[in-house]
Structures are given as C-alpha cells and as structure tokens.
Design a protein around this motif. Structure first.
Motif, PDB file in Angstrom:
ATOM      1  N   PRO A  36      13.653 -27.845  27.543  1.00 51.91           N
ATOM      2  CA  PRO A  36      15.032 -28.167  27.143  1.00 51.91           C
ATOM      3  C   PRO A  36      15.699 -26.998  26.448  1.00 51.91           C
ATOM      4  O   PRO A  36      15.047 -26.072  25.962  1.00 51.91           O
ATOM      5  CB  PRO A  36      14.837 -29.351  26.182  1.00 51.91           C
ATOM      6  CG  PRO A  36      13.464 -29.160  25.631  1.00 51.91           C
ATOM      7  CD  PRO A  36      12.649 -28.580  26.747  1.00 51.91           C
ATOM      8  N   LYS A  37      17.026 -27.051  26.419  1.00 46.39           N
ATOM      9  CA  LYS A  37      17.780 -26.020  25.717  1.00 46.39           C
ATOM     10  C   LYS A  37      17.552 -26.183  24.214  1.00 46.39           C
ATOM     11  O   LYS A  37      17.657 -27.282  23.676  1.00 46.39           O
ATOM     12  CB  LYS A  37      19.281 -26.151  26.029  1.00 46.39           C
ATOM     13  CG  LYS A  37      19.605 -26.234  27.512  1.00 46.39           C
ATOM     14  CD  LYS A  37      19.200 -24.987  28.261  1.00 46.39           C
ATOM     15  CE  LYS A  37      19.624 -25.041  29.723  1.00 46.39           C
ATOM     16  NZ  LYS A  37      18.922 -26.061  30.505  1.00 46.39           N
ATOM     17  N   PRO A  38      17.229 -25.103  23.508  1.00 42.38           N
ATOM     18  CA  PRO A  38      16.945 -25.213  22.077  1.00 42.38           C
ATOM     19  C   PRO A  38      18.205 -25.502  21.271  1.00 42.38           C
ATOM     20  O   PRO A  38      19.320 -25.139  21.667  1.00 42.38           O
ATOM     21  CB  PRO A  38      16.375 -23.843  21.731  1.00 42.38           C
ATOM     22  CG  PRO A  38      16.977 -22.919  22.750  1.00 42.38           C
ATOM     23  CD  PRO A  38      17.092 -23.732  24.011  1.00 42.38           C
ATOM     24  N   LEU A  39      18.025 -26.152  20.128  1.00 39.73           N
ATOM     25  CA  LEU A  39      19.139 -26.436  19.222  1.00 39.73           C
ATOM     26  C   LEU A  39      19.231 -25.310  18.200  1.00 39.73           C
ATOM     27  O   LEU A  39      18.290 -25.068  17.436  1.00 39.73           O
ATOM     28  CB  LEU A  39      18.927 -27.770  18.501  1.00 39.73           C
ATOM     29  CG  LEU A  39      19.343 -29.032  19.260  1.00 39.73           C
ATOM     30  CD1 LEU A  39      18.423 -29.267  20.453  1.00 39.73           C
ATOM     31  CD2 LEU A  39      19.315 -30.250  18.336  1.00 39.73           C
ATOM     32  N   ASN A  40      20.342 -24.602  18.220  1.00 38.25           N
ATOM     33  CA  ASN A  40      20.537 -23.497  17.279  1.00 38.25           C
ATOM     34  C   ASN A  40      20.938 -24.013  15.905  1.00 38.25           C
ATOM     35  O   ASN A  40      21.554 -25.076  15.774  1.00 38.25           O
ATOM     36  CB  ASN A  40      21.602 -22.529  17.793  1.00 38.25           C
ATOM     37  CG  ASN A  40      21.107 -21.687  18.952  1.00 38.25           C
ATOM     38  OD1 ASN A  40      19.939 -21.768  19.338  1.00 38.25           O
ATOM     39  ND2 ASN A  40      21.984 -20.877  19.513  1.00 38.25           N
ATOM     40  N   HIS A  41      20.608 -23.260  14.889  1.00 37.35           N
ATOM     41  CA  HIS A  41      20.991 -23.600  13.511  1.00 37.35           C
ATOM     42  C   HIS A  41      21.605 -22.359  12.863  1.00 37.35           C
ATOM     43  O   HIS A  41      20.924 -21.362  12.629  1.00 37.35           O
ATOM     44  CB  HIS A  41      19.778 -24.062  12.714  1.00 37.35           C
ATOM     45  CG  HIS A  41      19.127 -25.283  13.277  1.00 37.35           C
ATOM     46  ND1 HIS A  41      19.661 -26.546  13.153  1.00 37.35           N
ATOM     47  CD2 HIS A  41      17.988 -25.425  14.012  1.00 37.35           C
ATOM     48  CE1 HIS A  41      18.879 -27.428  13.753  1.00 37.35           C
ATOM     49  NE2 HIS A  41      17.856 -26.764  14.288  1.00 37.35           N
ATOM     50  N   PRO A  42      22.909 -22.354  12.577  1.00 39.19           N
ATOM     51  CA  PRO A  42      23.835 -23.464  12.847  1.00 39.19           C
ATOM     52  C   PRO A  42      24.247 -23.482  14.317  1.00 39.19           C
ATOM     53  O   PRO A  42      24.242 -22.438  14.978  1.00 39.19           O
ATOM     54  CB  PRO A  42      25.037 -23.140  11.948  1.00 39.19           C
ATOM     55  CG  PRO A  42      25.021 -21.647  11.865  1.00 39.19           C
ATOM     56  CD  PRO A  42      23.573 -21.237  11.873  1.00 39.19           C
ATOM     57  N   PRO A  43      24.659 -24.637  14.822  1.00 41.58           N
ATOM     58  CA  PRO A  43      25.058 -24.740  16.222  1.00 41.58           C
ATOM     59  C   PRO A  43      26.466 -24.193  16.436  1.00 41.58           C
ATOM     60  O   PRO A  43      27.282 -24.152  15.508  1.00 41.58           O
ATOM     61  CB  PRO A  43      25.017 -26.248  16.486  1.00 41.58           C
ATOM     62  CG  PRO A  43      25.318 -26.863  15.158  1.00 41.58           C
ATOM     63  CD  PRO A  43      24.675 -25.951  14.145  1.00 41.58           C
ATOM     64  N   LYS A  44      26.748 -23.797  17.654  1.00 34.72           N
ATOM     65  CA  LYS A  44      28.083 -23.303  18.002  1.00 34.72           C
ATOM     66  C   LYS A  44      29.108 -24.445  17.966  1.00 34.72           C
ATOM     67  O   LYS A  44      30.250 -24.256  17.552  1.00 34.72           O
ATOM     68  CB  LYS A  44      28.070 -22.658  19.388  1.00 34.72           C
ATOM     69  CG  LYS A  44      29.393 -22.026  19.792  1.00 34.72           C
ATOM     70  CD  LYS A  44      29.298 -21.373  21.172  1.00 34.72           C
ATOM     71  CE  LYS A  44      28.391 -20.168  21.157  1.00 34.72           C
ATOM     72  NZ  LYS A  44      28.406 -19.436  22.452  1.00 34.72           N
ATOM     73  N   PHE A  45      28.677 -25.625  18.399  1.00 36.33           N
ATOM     74  CA  PHE A  45      29.556 -26.798  18.404  1.00 36.33           C
ATOM     75  C   PHE A  45      28.910 -27.947  17.646  1.00 36.33           C
ATOM     76  O   PHE A  45      27.695 -28.172  17.742  1.00 36.33           O
ATOM     77  CB  PHE A  45      29.859 -27.252  19.838  1.00 36.33           C
ATOM     78  CG  PHE A  45      30.632 -26.255  20.646  1.00 36.33           C
ATOM     79  CD1 PHE A  45      32.001 -26.093  20.457  1.00 36.33           C
ATOM     80  CD2 PHE A  45      29.986 -25.462  21.581  1.00 36.33           C
ATOM     81  CE1 PHE A  45      32.717 -25.160  21.200  1.00 36.33           C
ATOM     82  CE2 PHE A  45      30.697 -24.530  22.330  1.00 36.33           C
ATOM     83  CZ  PHE A  45      32.061 -24.369  22.129  1.00 36.33           C
ATOM     84  N   ARG A  46      29.738 -28.673  16.905  1.00 33.99           N
ATOM     85  CA  ARG A  46      29.286 -29.851  16.172  1.00 33.99           C
ATOM     86  C   ARG A  46      29.927 -31.107  16.767  1.00 33.99           C
ATOM     87  O   ARG A  46      30.837 -31.007  17.612  1.00 33.99           O
ATOM     88  CB  ARG A  46      29.633 -29.711  14.690  1.00 33.99           C
ATOM     89  CG  ARG A  46      29.020 -28.477  14.035  1.00 33.99           C
ATOM     90  CD  ARG A  46      29.416 -28.358  12.575  1.00 33.99           C
ATOM     91  NE  ARG A  46      28.911 -27.146  11.962  1.00 33.99           N
ATOM     92  CZ  ARG A  46      27.683 -27.007  11.467  1.00 33.99           C
ATOM     93  NH1 ARG A  46      26.844 -28.043  11.491  1.00 33.99           N
ATOM     94  NH2 ARG A  46      27.290 -25.872  10.934  1.00 33.99           N
ATOM     95  N   THR A  47      29.477 -32.243  16.300  1.00 36.31           N
ATOM     96  CA  THR A  47      29.984 -33.489  16.882  1.00 36.31           C
ATOM     97  C   THR A  47      31.480 -33.667  16.654  1.00 36.31           C
ATOM     98  O   THR A  47      32.148 -34.342  17.445  1.00 36.31           O
ATOM     99  CB  THR A  47      29.226 -34.689  16.305  1.00 36.31           C
ATOM    100  OG1 THR A  47      29.378 -34.732  14.877  1.00 36.31           O
ATOM    101  CG2 THR A  47      27.745 -34.615  16.643  1.00 36.31           C
ATOM    102  N   ASP A  48      32.034 -33.063  15.590  1.00 40.52           N
ATOM    103  CA  ASP A  48      33.477 -33.197  15.366  1.00 40.52           C
ATOM    104  C   ASP A  48      34.278 -32.228  16.233  1.00 40.52           C
ATOM    105  O   ASP A  48      35.501 -32.117  16.080  1.00 40.52           O
ATOM    106  CB  ASP A  48      33.834 -33.048  13.885  1.00 40.52           C
ATOM    107  CG  ASP A  48      33.354 -31.747  13.277  1.00 40.52           C
ATOM    108  OD1 ASP A  48      32.830 -30.902  14.039  1.00 40.52           O
ATOM    109  OD2 ASP A  48      33.497 -31.560  12.060  1.00 40.52           O
ATOM    110  N   ASP A  49      33.593 -31.538  17.146  1.00 42.11           N
ATOM    111  CA  ASP A  49      34.270 -30.739  18.165  1.00 42.11           C
ATOM    112  C   ASP A  49      34.381 -31.504  19.475  1.00 42.11           C
ATOM    113  O   ASP A  49      34.736 -30.931  20.507  1.00 42.11           O
ATOM    114  CB  ASP A  49      33.507 -29.436  18.429  1.00 42.11           C
ATOM    115  CG  ASP A  49      33.510 -28.502  17.231  1.00 42.11           C
ATOM    116  OD1 ASP A  49      34.596 -28.292  16.664  1.00 42.11           O
ATOM    117  OD2 ASP A  49      32.429 -27.983  16.869  1.00 42.11           O
ATOM    118  N   VAL A  50      34.067 -32.792  19.441  1.00 47.46           N
ATOM    119  CA  VAL A  50      33.948 -33.582  20.670  1.00 47.46           C
ATOM    120  C   VAL A  50      34.885 -34.784  20.649  1.00 47.46           C
ATOM    121  O   VAL A  50      34.987 -35.503  19.652  1.00 47.46           O
ATOM    122  CB  VAL A  50      32.505 -34.089  20.859  1.00 47.46           C
ATOM    123  CG1 VAL A  50      32.394 -34.956  22.114  1.00 47.46           C
ATOM    124  CG2 VAL A  50      31.528 -32.927  20.935  1.00 47.46           C
TER     125      VAL A  50
END
Length: 436
Positions: A36-50
């Motif tokens: 799977p694609k790894p989860l970056n910390h911090p991520p480029k996009f957060r849930t409030d970008d959706v």
C-alpha cells in the motif's frame, strides 16, 4: 496424425495458454508483492481538504443513514447529498434527526446520477472531492486519511481503495457471489495498476479526485453529454470519469493491502474508439489484460477449445493423455478459485460455494455475450427513476417513516483488520462484470 501437424497444434495450444494465462501467472507475483501507499507525517492532504458527494435515490433510508454515519465519522470538510427536489425535505429530515451538521442536501429536477454529481461538484471548494454511493460503509475514522495517501504522488489525479461486499452471518449463494465478484475485481485492479498504472474502471462506489481536474466547463460538457452511438448515457459514470482522468494525462492509483456487464463492454469499446492512451507503451500491460483479455469469453468455449487442442497434441501418446487432461483440469480449477483464496482463509466455511461459483463463472460468459449484443440499453440499471423521484412521505408520516427505517437497518459489518493500512469500503450490491 503427422508429426508436423502435431507440432503445429502443440504450438497453437501453447499460444492459447500463454495468451490466456500469462496475466494470471504474472498477477500472482504482483498481488503478493504489492504494497500500500505509505502514510506521510505530516500528510500533504488532510480530511478537511475533502468534500464528499453522495448522489442518492433515497431508496433505502436505513442504508443511507449507515452510509452517512460512516462518512461523517471521517470528518470531511463538507458532505453534499443530492436527490430529487420532491424528496429534499425528506432527506433533510433524515439529516436533522441524526444531527449531521456537515451535510447539505441539494435537489435536481429529475434523478440522473451524472446531473446529481455535477450539481454538487460546482459547489466544491476543497482540493479533493470524493464521490460515494449511498450504500457504501467506510470502516473507521482513519479511512479517509488512508485514501488521501495516494495523492502524495503529484502525478496521481484519482484513486480508490479496496472494496468488499458485506458478508452475511449466514451467507447465501447470492451473497457469496457478490463477495467473489469483489475479490476478483480487486485482484484484477491491483495487478494491472501495480505494473503500469492501468485500470479498467475506478469504481464509483467510492473514488477520490483532484477537484482541479473535474471542476471545469470542459468536464461538465464531457460528462453530461457522454453517449453511446447517439444515445445519452445515464449509466457508466465511473467508466467516463476513469477515461477522462487518463486522457488528460493523469495517473490513477489503488490504495490496497496484501462494477454492469454492459458497462464493461461499452466502457472499454468507448476507450478503444475515442482515446489513444489504452494502446500506448505506458499502459502496455493494461492493453493485454483489459482490452485484449475482454475477448476471451465465454470461458466455457475458450476452455473447451484448449482441451480439444490439448487432446490433439497428446493423441499420439496415449500414456500421457490422462495425465495431461488431469493436470490441465486442475490448472483451470486453480485459476477459478485463486483470487478467492484470501477470502477462504478468512471464512473457511464458504468453501462449500466453490462448485456453484465455478458454474456461475461459466454462466457469466453467456451473460457477457448477451450484454455485448444489447449495448444500446443505456438506462441506470433496474432503477425506476421516475417512481423514486416522487415524494414518498407526507409531513405526518415523514418522521415515523425515517425512525422505522433506521431501527430496521442492520448495522452489522464484517470486521475490519485493525491496522491503519487495511482500508476498505463495503457494500451489498453485486454488479455483473466479466469473471475468469
């Protein structure tokens, strides 16, 4: 039989075998190696970008509530629900009863999934938009973050996650066939996407897109006026979206840990007639698996031809005939259950459905031929949209209707593994697509 004729028939058999089963052999390796694609910390996009868009006929209020509950738990910036004007008040009542503050209900004159999607898309202000059907259930609050990891790659314009059909506690044959369909589809999507980034269809049940790709007048016109030999389509919306993303130079990713028959034919033929990306070197594996592989149907005829060629090949060696037929028969059996092995490991009791599953896979080839001969049918499945667009509650009956529907809904789901990288969405409908 002469030696030269026997040699030629042997070569034909080998060619048939390689054409049909190279994708299976390579797929085994790819499936096992895929990560799977790894989860970056911090991520480029957060849930409030959706922003999440849910087009609905509001046919099953109970499932609709469960769907909204699971999506709200992921904390997107906003959720648009789009239904017929006549039922906006009913859906709003449902939203108020459940205190879904993030949800805004919009209406359209006539139920048309594409029109519903566009109605909400024009109001999106976030960088990512997710389309979700009203009968999917996201497993936990981490699901959306897991999905967003695909956009860490700046070339990715769209993507989705693994999907599973909801398994009943005591599954019927039909329930199992729905599960089997998803397991096969996940296998096919992962093995082509991992090799060259290709995919036949990004399932519309849950799919994420960069808003910049879709929020344009060019896309609105492309999407709404999509047609098949002059007949405007009210189905195949996910096929159209997949085609549009690829044709604009973006890639599509599947976030994964180790959807109607007419849509399959019509969508692939549309790509082959109108686009060029499918035959480029970039998608060489998808060309073989998706576009050439679709003609290997019905399976009963193809397997029958191969058995016929095999018996000609060993006709002069009767001592090998029985062994060759048994070996090839076992190979075909293995390929029929291969993609379901992970499911059988989770639910060993479902092994009892193997004979029926194999029989259905052969029947499905006949269904596909029928579908290919009736591509002019462009309606939205078996939905009676005119009836569903009619108001289904008066002011006096609205709240009792919704309370009853919600209390009757079954909230049980197959348990989801606890790791963050195990992201799925669930649903209980089985579309018909080609099976191997």
């Amino acid at each position: 039989m002469s030696e030269s004729l026997e040699r030629r028939i042997t070569l034909v058999f080998i060619a048939f075998f390689l054409l049909r089963y190279t994708r299976t052999i390579v797929g085994i390796y790819t499936f096992l190696r895929y990560k799977p694609k790894p989860l970056n910390h911090p991520p480029k996009f957060r849930t409030d970008d959706v922003t999440v868009i849910i087009p609905t006929t509001f046919k099953r209020p109970g499932d609709f509530v469960k769907c909204l509950n699971s999506i709200v738990a992921c904390h997107p910036l906003q959720i648009f629900v789009v239904t017929a004007f006549s039922n906006v008040e009913l859906v709003n009542a449902c939203v108020r009863l459940n205190s879904f503050d993030e949800v805004r209900v919009l209406g359209v004159e006539r139920l048309n999934k594409r029109q519903q999607m566009i109605k909400a898309l024009k109001k999106v202000r976030s960088e990512i938009v997710v389309f979700a059907d009203d009968d999917v259930f996201w497993p936990d609050s981490d699901y959306l973050g897991y999905l967003l990891a695909i956009f860490e790659d700046s070339t990715v314009g769209a993507g989705g996650t693994r999907q599973r059909a909801k398994r009943s506690q005591k599954p019927s044959l039909w329930n199992f066939l729905g599960i089997a369909y998803l397991e096969r589809r996940v296998w096919n999507n992962v093995t082509t996407n991992a090799i060259d980034g290709s995919i036949s269809t990004l399932s519309g049940r849950t799919a994420a897109y960069r808003t910049e790709i879709l929020k344009t007048e060019e896309f609105y016109d492309y999407f709404i006026n999509d047609s098949w030999f002059g007949k405007q389509l009210n189905s195949d919306d996910d096929k159209c979206l997949t085609r549009y993303v690829y044709s604009r130079g973006w890639s599509i990713a599947i976030q994964f840990n180790s959807c109607s028959a007419r849509s399959h034919w019509r969508g692939n033929f549309t790509v082959m007639f109108k686009e060029s990306y499918w035959r480029s070197w970039k998608h060489w594996w998808g060309l073989y698996v998706i576009y050439l592989g679709q003609f290997q149907t019905p399976a009963a005829a193809v397997d029958g031809i191969m058995f016929f060629l095999l018996n000609f090949t060993v006709a002069g060696r009767p001592e090998y005939s029985k062994v060759a037929n048994l070996a090839f028969g076992f190979w075909i059996f293995l390929t029929k259950i291969l993609k379901l092995i992970p499911h059988f490991c989770r639910h060993p009791r479902d092994i009892m459905f193997i004979p029926a599953s194999i029989l259905f896979s052969y029947l499905h080839g006949i269904i596909n031929i029928y579908a290919a001969c009736t591509l002019n049918v462009t309606t939205w499945g078996t939905q009676n949209l005119d009836k569903l667009a009619q108001s289904r509650a008066t002011d006096d009956s609205m709240v009792p209707l919704l309370r009853s529907a919600m209390s009757e809904s079954d909230s049980s789901l197959e348990s989801t593994p606890g790791r963050l990288t195990d992201g799925y969405d669930y649903f209980s409908v089985m579309p018909l697509v080609p099976m191997e």
